[in-house]
Design a protein around this motif. Structure first.
Motif, mmCIF file in Angstrom:
data_model
loop_
_atom_site.group_PDB
_atom_site.id
_atom_site.type_symbol
_atom_site.label_atom_id
_atom_site.label_comp_id
_atom_site.label_asym_id
_atom_site.label_seq_id
_atom_site.Cartn_x
_atom_site.Cartn_y
_atom_site.Cartn_z
ATOM 1 N N ARG A 256 52.811 26.455 47.646
ATOM 2 C CA ARG A 256 53.402 25.303 46.383
ATOM 3 C C ARG A 256 52.245 24.201 45.808
ATOM 4 N N ASP A 257 52.272 23.687 44.934
ATOM 5 C CA ASP A 257 51.823 22.081 44.109
ATOM 6 C C ASP A 257 53.336 21.893 44.245
ATOM 7 N N LYS A 258 53.498 20.408 44.477
ATOM 8 C CA LYS A 258 55.063 19.785 44.479
ATOM 9 C C LYS A 258 55.039 18.964 43.516
ATOM 10 N N ASP A 259 53.952 18.082 43.296
ATOM 11 C CA ASP A 259 53.690 17.451 42.146
ATOM 12 C C ASP A 259 54.841 16.816 40.954
ATOM 13 N N TYR A 260 55.727 16.836 41.748
ATOM 14 C CA TYR A 260 57.017 16.120 39.937
ATOM 15 C C TYR A 260 55.830 15.412 39.019
ATOM 16 N N THR A 261 54.843 14.836 38.779
ATOM 17 C CA THR A 261 53.992 14.445 38.302
ATOM 18 C C THR A 261 53.556 15.607 36.721
ATOM 19 N N GLN A 262 53.229 16.308 37.316
ATOM 20 C CA GLN A 262 52.191 18.183 36.725
ATOM 21 C C GLN A 262 53.417 18.332 35.602
ATOM 22 N N GLU A 263 52.967 18.703 34.757
ATOM 23 C CA GLU A 263 53.256 19.861 33.583
ATOM 24 C C GLU A 263 53.110 21.387 33.962
ATOM 25 N N THR A 264 52.678 21.669 34.977
ATOM 26 C CA THR A 264 52.468 22.894 35.278
ATOM 27 C C THR A 264 52.578 23.458 36.365
ATOM 28 N N ILE A 265 52.606 24.424 37.050
ATOM 29 C CA ILE A 265 53.098 25.168 37.963
ATOM 30 C C ILE A 265 52.262 25.559 39.277
ATOM 31 N N ARG A 266 51.683 24.901 40.412
ATOM 32 C CA ARG A 266 50.659 26.086 40.908
ATOM 33 C C ARG A 266 50.770 26.497 42.278
ATOM 34 N N ASN A 267 51.296 27.695 41.808
ATOM 35 C CA ASN A 267 51.514 28.604 43.824
ATOM 36 C C ASN A 267 50.705 29.608 43.808
ATOM 37 N N PHE A 268 50.500 29.642 45.207
ATOM 38 C CA PHE A 268 49.194 30.927 45.098
ATOM 39 C C PHE A 268 49.996 31.492 46.695
ATOM 40 N N HIS A 269 49.496 32.662 47.210
ATOM 41 C CA HIS A 269 49.558 32.835 48.481
ATOM 42 C C HIS A 269 48.460 33.664 49.227
ATOM 43 N N ALA A 270 48.183 33.088 50.664
ATOM 44 C CA ALA A 270 46.775 33.146 51.179
ATOM 45 C C ALA A 270 47.541 33.570 52.258
ATOM 46 N N THR A 271 46.163 33.878 53.609
ATOM 47 C CA THR A 271 46.792 33.935 54.548
ATOM 48 C C THR A 271 46.386 32.824 55.460
ATOM 49 N N ALA A 272 46.588 32.446 56.563
ATOM 50 C CA ALA A 272 46.695 31.396 57.155
ATOM 51 C C ALA A 272 45.153 31.218 58.198
ATOM 52 N N ILE A 273 44.381 32.478 58.212
ATOM 53 C CA ILE A 273 43.066 32.418 58.854
ATOM 54 C C ILE A 273 42.533 33.439 57.594
ATOM 55 N N SER A 274 41.305 33.537 56.911
ATOM 56 C CA SER A 274 40.842 34.602 56.506
ATOM 57 C C SER A 274 39.127 34.657 57.200
ATOM 58 N N LEU A 275 38.481 36.403 57.211
ATOM 59 C CA LEU A 275 37.190 36.776 57.910
ATOM 60 C C LEU A 275 36.583 36.786 57.009
ATOM 61 N N THR A 276 35.485 36.052 57.201
ATOM 62 C CA THR A 276 34.564 36.834 56.853
ATOM 63 C C THR A 276 34.049 38.543 56.568
ATOM 64 N N LYS A 277 32.371 38.927 55.800
ATOM 65 C CA LYS A 277 32.429 40.349 55.691
ATOM 66 C C LYS A 277 31.780 40.594 57.366
ATOM 67 N N ASP A 278 31.568 40.022 57.838
ATOM 68 C CA ASP A 278 30.972 39.578 59.499
ATOM 69 C C ASP A 278 31.980 39.702 60.539
ATOM 70 N N GLY A 279 33.582 39.786 60.143
ATOM 71 C CA GLY A 279 34.277 38.758 60.999
ATOM 72 C C GLY A 279 34.484 37.421 61.273
#
Length: 374
Positions: A256-279
C-alpha cells in the motif's frame, strides 16, 4: 542451412523431417496464422484473421518447391502459402520446447563488492559511443546493476545519458525526484533514516523496471548504499528451502502507498517472487516499509510470515548484499524489480546528501539492447 527432406500430413499437423534428421511438428492453424502474406508489407501487423477459419482447417496439398520452400494449399479460403525453410526452422516451437532453458541472468552475491569496477561504465563513453551504451545496457539486463562514473553533478544533468536509452517514466514523485532530508517527509527516502533493502513503488500494478540514483553531493557522515541481488536470494531458497520458496511464489502479499500527500489510494496484491514462462525469475517484490496488513487465509498466515521472515533476513545477509559509498558524479543504476537497494542512516548536520532519482520501464532497456545487438 537446413533443407526439408520429407513432409508427412497428420490430422492436425504437418510433420517435417529436416536434412539433419530433426523432426518438426507444425499445427495447421499456426501455419495459416503465420503465412507470409498474412502481414501488411509496411506495418508488418497481421491482417489475416485466423478466427474466420473453421475448426476443420487442414492442408489440402503440401509439397516442397524447386526453391526449397514449403508450399501449402489450404482446404478453405482458396489460398496457397509459401514458407521459407530458414524461417520455419528458426521459429519451430517443437525444437524450441525441446531445448533446455538457460537463464540470461548473471547472479551475484557479496563477492561483487571486491570487484565493483566490473559493473562501472564511464559517463562520456555511454554518451559518445554505442559500445559504451551497449556495455551499460548489458550490465543492467544481465547483472541488474551498474554504476555510471564521472557524470556531471548539476541538477537534472542525468537526462542526456538516460535519453541514450529512451524516455524516463513519470510518477507522482516527479522526474527527477529529490532524495534529500526534508521536514515532514511523505516518504522515508526523504529522511536521514536508514533504509532497509527494498523495491520502490511495490504497490503499483507495474512498478518501474529500472531506477537511476544520480549522486550530486554526499558529504554527510553515513548514508552508505547497499544492494542485493534478489534473484540470487530466490535461487538460494529454491535450492535449499523448497517450502519457503513455494510460499513466496504462490501466496500474494499486500502492498500500500502510505503517502499522506496523495489524493489517491493505491494498493496491490502480488507475490514476493514471480516467475517467467520458462520458470526463470521475473520480479522480486519486497518492502517492509510499504507492506500493508496481510489478508492471507488464516491457515497459512504463520507459514507466510515464516517465509517473509526468512526471505527478508537473507536479503540483508552479508553473504548476499554489497555495501558501497556513492561519490558525486555516480549514477547508481539497477533493476528495481531484481536488485533491492538501501542505505545506512546519515547525520544531516555533518554535511549534505543529495541524490536525484529517475525511473524507466524495463521494456525500454531490453528493447534498446535488442536493437543495438541486432
Amino acid at each position: 542451412m537446413f533443407n526439408i527432406k520429407k513432409i508427412e500430413k497428420g490430422k492436425l499437423n504437418l510433420n517435417i523431417e529436416w536434412s539433419d534428421g530433426e523432426i518438426s511438428n507444425y499445427n495447421y492453424f499456426w501455419l495459416r496464422d503465420n503465412c507470409p502474406t498474412a502481414h501488411d508489407k509496411d506495418s508488418n501487423h497481421r491482417m489475416f484473421n485466423i478466427l474466420e477459419s473453421s475448426k476443420d482447417l487442414t492442408a489440402q496439398e503440401s509439397k516442397v518447391s524447386e526453391e526449397g520452400k514449403l508450399v501449402v494449399k489450404w482446404s478453405e479460403g482458396d489460398h496457397t502459402s509459401y514458407y521459407d525453410p530458414k524461417w520455419l526452422r528458426e521459429n519451430c516451437y517443437t525444437l524450441k520446447n525441446k531445448r533446455k532453458f538457460i537463464s540470461p541472468y548473471q547472479l551475484w552475491d557479496s563477492s561483487l563488492e571486491k570487484n565493483l569496477k566490473s559493473i562501472t561504465v564511464d559517463h562520456d563513453e555511454i554518451l559518445n559511443s554505442e559500445e559504451g551504451l551497449l556495455r551499460w545496457l548489458e550490465l543492467l539486463h544481465y547483472k541488474g546493476i551498474a554504476i555510471v562514473k564521472n557524470a556531471p553533478i548539476e541538477k537534472e544533468s542525468a537526462f542526456p545519458v538516460l535519453n541514450r536509452i529512451s524516455h524516463t517514466r513519470q510518477t507522482f514523485f516527479d522526474t527527477p525526484f529529490e532524495v534529500i532530508n526534508v521536514p515532514k517527509p511523505n516518504n522515508s527516502a526523504y529522511t536521514a533514516h536508514a533504509l532497509r533493502n527494498h523495491m520502490d513503488l511495490p504497490w503499483f500494478e507495474n512498478p518501474p523496471g529500472y531506477q537511476f540514483l544520480h549522486c550530486l553531493v554526499n558529504s554527510a557522515e553515513g548514508g552508505n548504499s547497499s544492494a542485493v541481488d534478489g534473484f540470487a536470494v530466490a535461487d538460494y531458497l529454491k535450492k535449499n528451502e523448497k517450502e519457503i520458496f513455494e510460499t513466496l511464489v504462490n501466496v500474494p502479499l499486500k502492498f500500500r502507498d502510505k503517502d499522506y500527500t496523495q489524493e489517491t489510494i493505491r494498493n496491490f496484491h502480488a507475490t514476493a517472487i514471480s516467475l517467467t514462462k520458462d520458470g526463470d525469475y521475473n520480479d522480486i517484490r519486497f518492502s517492509v516499509a510499504t507492506m500493508d496488513t496481510l489478508d492471507c487465509h488464516p491457515d497459512i498466515m504463520g507459514k507466510v510470515y515464516n517465509a517473509h521472515h526468512k526471505f527478508g533476513n537473507l536479503l540483508h545477509n552479508n553473504k548476499f548484499q554489497i555495501k558501497f559509498r556513492l561519490e558525486p558524479g555516480d549514477i547508481f543504476s539497477f533493476n528495481n524489480r531484481r536488485a533491492l537497494h538501501g542505505r545506512t542512516a546519515f547525520n544531516p548536520n555533518s554535511g549534505h546528501r543529495h541524490l536525484q532519482g529517475y525511473y524507466m520501464d524495463r521494456d525500454e532497456i531490453l528493447g534498446r539492447l535488442n536493437f543495438l545487438k541486432k
